[in-house]
Design a protein around this motif. Structure first.
Motif, mmCIF file in Angstrom:
data_model
loop_
_atom_site.group_PDB
_atom_site.id
_atom_site.type_symbol
_atom_site.label_atom_id
_atom_site.label_comp_id
_atom_site.label_asym_id
_atom_site.label_seq_id
_atom_site.Cartn_x
_atom_site.Cartn_y
_atom_site.Cartn_z
ATOM 1 N N TYR A 119 0.825 -1.207 0.000
ATOM 2 C CA TYR A 119 0.000 0.000 0.000
ATOM 3 C C TYR A 119 0.860 1.257 0.000
ATOM 4 O O TYR A 119 0.622 2.186 -0.780
ATOM 5 N N ARG A 120 1.890 1.301 0.852
ATOM 6 C CA ARG A 120 2.770 2.458 0.903
ATOM 7 C C ARG A 120 3.541 2.621 -0.409
ATOM 8 O O ARG A 120 3.787 3.742 -0.859
ATOM 9 N N SER A 121 3.926 1.519 -1.030
ATOM 10 C CA SER A 121 4.663 1.599 -2.293
ATOM 11 C C SER A 121 3.791 2.146 -3.416
ATOM 12 O O SER A 121 4.290 2.841 -4.308
ATOM 13 N N GLN A 143 12.862 5.271 0.342
ATOM 14 C CA GLN A 143 13.096 6.032 1.566
ATOM 15 C C GLN A 143 12.202 5.593 2.718
ATOM 16 O O GLN A 143 12.317 6.137 3.810
ATOM 17 N N LEU A 144 11.304 4.655 2.490
ATOM 18 C CA LEU A 144 10.421 4.191 3.548
ATOM 19 C C LEU A 144 11.221 3.466 4.624
ATOM 20 O O LEU A 144 12.152 2.716 4.332
ATOM 21 N N VAL A 180 0.948 4.143 -2.868
ATOM 22 C CA VAL A 180 0.552 5.515 -2.524
ATOM 23 C C VAL A 180 1.706 6.479 -2.747
ATOM 24 O O VAL A 180 1.519 7.590 -3.264
ATOM 25 N N SER A 181 2.930 6.076 -2.375
ATOM 26 C CA SER A 181 4.106 6.939 -2.535
ATOM 27 C C SER A 181 5.176 6.197 -3.336
ATOM 28 O O SER A 181 6.198 5.745 -2.780
ATOM 29 N N PRO A 182 4.975 6.032 -4.632
ATOM 30 C CA PRO A 182 5.934 5.241 -5.426
ATOM 31 C C PRO A 182 7.306 5.890 -5.537
ATOM 32 O O PRO A 182 8.311 5.184 -5.628
ATOM 33 N N LEU A 183 7.377 7.231 -5.530
ATOM 34 C CA LEU A 183 8.662 7.909 -5.665
ATOM 35 C C LEU A 183 9.477 7.867 -4.381
ATOM 36 O O LEU A 183 10.688 8.082 -4.403
ATOM 37 N N GLN A 184 8.829 7.622 -3.245
ATOM 38 C CA GLN A 184 9.522 7.564 -1.953
ATOM 39 C C GLN A 184 9.679 6.137 -1.448
ATOM 40 O O GLN A 184 9.904 5.913 -0.260
ATOM 41 N N ARG A 185 9.556 5.180 -2.341
ATOM 42 C CA ARG A 185 9.589 3.778 -1.922
ATOM 43 C C ARG A 185 10.917 3.400 -1.267
ATOM 44 O O ARG A 185 10.945 2.739 -0.228
#
Length: 341
Positions: free
Chosen positions: A111-113, A122-123, A115-120
């Protein structure tokens, strides 16, 4: 003596029903999990934090498949000592909770990947992936061990036996022959523990998975609309129709998976809580066995659907089977040629 014979015959029928339902499902879950695990470990390109999370889920699902034949017994009465009673209830409960925690972790990471694909990259999940991996195993273990640490109903176990009360003489003979007190889930798990597990762990986990899945489908729909706007500029109707069909198939697949995998478990949990609220009411043992087998087995299939839908996981296994089939053909042809020569 007749009471013991009746109890043994009833338990034999229940054992046959449990194993007839769970053993085929358990063997299929174990085999498919092993194949997907083999596909991930053989492909070095899949050795990253995202696939480590999924690999942990597959291991938890594999353990759930091993414990599946023993889970329906948790709702039935058996003559066991209290230490054995703790073991046969705590261990399957821990494996199932670890499976559920791993499933939530995998859904949250994906889900996080999305929702925020460009910050993957950096999670924190990817930078410190060992921490959530340890958490999804240690936290369920600590919670499942609470009855072993003293949060139990040992008093119920000490005064409970598995013999029907027909008359005092028959009851005394039955207790003397059976030799053990009756092991039930009530003697291991207090009502407060069950409420905490169902409404504090299981229900939030299921709701969070459902919410993240719906959110991902909504994001997919929004992205599809953006692409369709670009497609209208070039008047490519065939491409738009193909994309709409893919999205419709995706929604249908998710809906069918939810109905087939999650709904039986939700029904099983609801029926179990209704029986608990009745406090001592009679239950349909056959219905309990069927519901528990179908409910637990259904959600154990969820990681298999996620794994089989990813070609990166299944391609190494397919290549391995092709090589084995090719070698078998070559060996058969060589044997045939040697015989004719």
């Amino acid at each position: 003596m007749a009471a013991v014979v009746r109890n043994n015959s009833g338990s034999n029928v229940e054992a046959q029903l449990i194993y007839a339902i769970t053993l085929p499902v358990s063997c299929a879950i174990i085999l498919i999990n092993l194949l997907i695990i083999l596909g991930i470990t053989c492909n070095r390109q899949l050795h990253n934090s995202q696939n480590y999370f999924f690999l942990s889920l597959l291991v938890a699902d594999l353990c759930t498949g091993v414990a599946l034949p023993f889970i329906p017994w948790m709702g039935l009465n058996r003559p066991l000592s209290f230490s054995s009673c703790l073991l046969v209830h705590i261990f399957p409960n821990f494996l199932f909770l670890a499976f559920l925690f791993n499933l939530v972790l995998v859904h949250y990471e994906r889900y996080r990947s999305i929702v925020s694909p460009l910050q993957r990259g950096q999670l924190w999940l990817h930078r410190r992936f060992a921490l959530p991996l340890l958490a999804v195993w240690i936290l369920p273990l600590l919670f499942a061990l609470l009855p072993a640490f003293g949060w139990n109903n040992k008093a119920i176990h000490d005064r409970n036996d598995c013999c029907p009360i027909t008359n005092s003489t028959a009851h005394s003979n039955c207790v003397a022959l059976s030799g053990e007190r009756c092991c039930t889930y009530r003697s291991v798990f207090p009502n407060a523990f069950i409420y905490l597990e169902v409404y504090g762990l299981l229900a939030p986990a299921i709701l969070s998975i459902a919410a993240m899945t719906c959110r991902v489908l909504w994001i997919t729909r929004e992205q599809l609309r953006d692409i369709q706007r670009l497609q209208r500029a070039v008047a490519n109707r065939e491409c738009r129709r193909r994309m709409e069909m893919r999205y419709a198939c995706c929604v249908a697949a998710v809906s069918l998976a939810f109905l087939a995998c999650w709904v039986p478990y939700i029904i099983y949990t609801h029926v179990g809580m209704e029986f608990l609220l009745r406090r001592g009411g009679k239950s349909n043992r056959t219905g309990h066995i069927v519901l528990s087998c179908v409910g637990i087995g259904g959600i154990a299939v969820v990681p298999l659907l996620l794994g089989l839908a990813n070609r990166e996981y299944t391609d190494p296994v397919k290549k391995l089977f092709r090589k084995l089939r090719h070698r078998c053909r070559n060996s058969v042809q060589m044997d045939a040629s040697l015989r004719f020569s």
